[in-house]
Design a protein around this motif. Structure first.
Motif, PDB file in Angstrom:
ATOM      1  N   ALA A  52       0.933  -1.288   0.213  1.00 39.02           N
ATOM      2  CA  ALA A  52       0.050  -0.030   0.082  1.00 39.02           C
ATOM      3  C   ALA A  52       0.652   1.244  -0.049  1.00 39.02           C
ATOM      4  CB  ALA A  52      -0.898   0.078   1.397  1.00 39.02           C
ATOM      5  N   GLY A  53       2.268   1.053  -0.059  1.00 40.06           N
ATOM      6  CA  GLY A  53       2.937   2.158   0.050  1.00 40.06           C
ATOM      7  C   GLY A  53       3.492   2.871   1.424  1.00 40.06           C
ATOM      8  N   ALA A  54       3.030   2.111   2.517  1.00 34.60           N
ATOM      9  CA  ALA A  54       3.246   2.608   3.812  1.00 34.60           C
ATOM     10  C   ALA A  54       4.790   2.253   4.068  1.00 34.60           C
ATOM     11  CB  ALA A  54       2.625   1.992   4.829  1.00 34.60           C
ATOM     12  N   PHE A  55       5.409   3.052   4.540  1.00 35.85           N
ATOM     13  CA  PHE A  55       6.616   2.773   5.082  1.00 35.85           C
ATOM     14  C   PHE A  55       6.839   1.967   6.450  1.00 35.85           C
ATOM     15  CE2 PHE A  55       6.991   7.026   3.052  1.00 35.85           C
ATOM     16  CZ  PHE A  55       8.135   6.995   2.280  1.00 35.85           C
ATOM     17  N   PHE A  56       8.024   1.369   6.600  1.00 37.90           N
ATOM     18  CA  PHE A  56       8.166   0.416   7.568  1.00 37.90           C
ATOM     19  C   PHE A  56       8.299   1.040   8.836  1.00 37.90           C
ATOM     20  CE2 PHE A  56      11.367  -2.117  10.209  1.00 37.90           C
ATOM     21  CZ  PHE A  56      10.635  -3.149  10.513  1.00 37.90           C
TER      22      PHE A  56
END
Length: 391
Positions: A320-324
């Motif tokens: 979904a494009g969320a950063f770690f």
């Protein structure tokens, strides 16, 4: 255990596949009501054995099975003597071709394996494993390269025990994988000398800058020239974090565009992002300033854990494009008190790979160090420091 059984099952299927092929062709020939001849398909048996296992013995065995299948019970009325003879010749021709291919493949595989061993040895020497302990500082590290066939790439780290304290380098070369190996090698070689030779941390950083400039110059001289070469020179840079852990636990830092480390205090599991000031630009973008002063990062008390990382960790994204969420992953990984460093790093790496759900798009490196020295007179209390608390 399940994967091992599945692998054994697949290997077993590959070994019996030529025999199954012969059986299917013979039954098809016997049971076909259309009078069509399929016995010529037996000539593919040695090729199937060669493709399946690549072993010469399997090729010969597959050819023998195909030749034996040409002996009745296949009725003479359906397959005449000329048809059997032609099929037999085709089987023998494919056996010879497959045998030669198998021999060549085996030789090439041997050469590839030897080349892989040399590459692994060379890359291990470049980014050598850290010792578990240096001058009372416990260490653990992990590195994953995004480049296919590379164990190391653009991320680099090193820790050395010197007369000035334990000095640590964490860096990130522009790019990743095999193309970044040359720059990483130049910086690591320079640091391993400068860390012992230079009494001041800024002088170590200046040695790294000179090593980068020499490396870029050498590559430019050996390149093809033109606009592409000039563009490559302008884009060549490295982020660097230099730490010096002194005898009293005080950690001094010089940061050139690199992410600041996280602290896991020995008296609590909540990770803290240390931010003592704005970092300098990455090496290679602008010349270093004439005056350089190391920043006091923290006084590392016994039991405290400092976690260094490259931007490939925090920049990793899910579908979904969320950063770690590194801080949250560190808090979950440090649920044991005190956490074993190797376990801590392994948990963070596993969480990152679960987050991305597949191969990583960029190299990433993690390095954890814990102060296991006894409490000293200057390390009785934790001094104030500039920091930003993680979530």
């Amino acid at each position: 255990m399940i994967r091992t059984r599945a692998a054994r099952f697949r290997r077993g299927i590959v070994f019996v596949l030529p025999g199954l092929w012969v059986l299917v062709v013979v039954l098809w020939e016997l049971l076909s009501p259309l009078g069509t001849q399929f016995i010529e398909l037996l000539a593919a048996t040695p090729a199937i054995a060669c493709a399946g296992t690549g072993r010469r013995q399997c090729v010969l065995l597959g050819g023998l099975c195909a030749l034996l299948a040409l002996v009745p019970p296949v009725p003479s009325g359906r397959v005449g003597a000329s048809g059997r003879l032609g099929t037999c010749g085709a089987v023998l021709a494919v056996v010879v071709a497959s045998y030669l291919i198998s021999s060549r493949t085996r030789r090439l595989n041997g050469e590839l394996e030897r080349a892989r061993e040399v590459a692994v040895t060379a890359q291990t020497v470049l980014l050598r494993p850290l010792p578990p302990r240096l001058d009372g500082i416990a260490l653990a590290s992990r590195h994953v390269s995004a480049g296919e066939g590379a164990l190391v790439g653009g991320d680099l780290y090193e820790a050395l025990s010197t007369r000035y304290g334990v000095r640590v380098l964490m860096g990130d070369v522009r790019g990743h994988g095999l193309p970044a190996l040359g720059t990483a090698a130049a910086l690591l070689g320079s640091f391993r000398d400068a860390a012992h030779d230079e009494a001041e941390l800024p002088d170590v950083l200046r040695r790294l800058e000179r090593a980068l400039h020499r490396h870029v110059w050498d590559r430019r001289e050996r390149g093809t020239g033109g606009a592409a070469r000039d563009r490559w020179d302008a884009e060549e840079f490295v982020t660097v974090l230099l730490l010096e852990v002194r005898a009293d636990g005080e950690v001094m830092a010089l940061n050139c565009g690199h992410p600041w480390p996280h602290l896991l205090p020995g008296d609590g599991p909540r990770p803290i992002v240390l931010a003592p000031g704005d970092p300098l630009p990455p090496l290679g973008v602008f010349p270093l300033p004439a005056e350089l002063s190391p920043l006091p990062l923290i006084r590392l008390l016994p039991g405290d854990v400092l976690v260094l990382h490259t931007d490939g960790v925090e920049d990793a994204r899910d579908a979904a494009g969320a950063f770690f969420p590194l801080a949250r992953a560190l808090a979950e990984a440090a649920r044991d008190a005190p956490p074993a460093l190797l376990t801590l790093i392994a948990r963070v790496q596993a969480a990152l790979l679960r987050h991305t759900g597949g191969p990583v798009a960029d190299d990433f490196a993690l390095l954890a160090l814990r102060n296991e020295r006894g409490p000293g007179p200057q390390a009785a209390a934790r001094p104030p420091r500039a920091l930003v608390a993680g979530p």
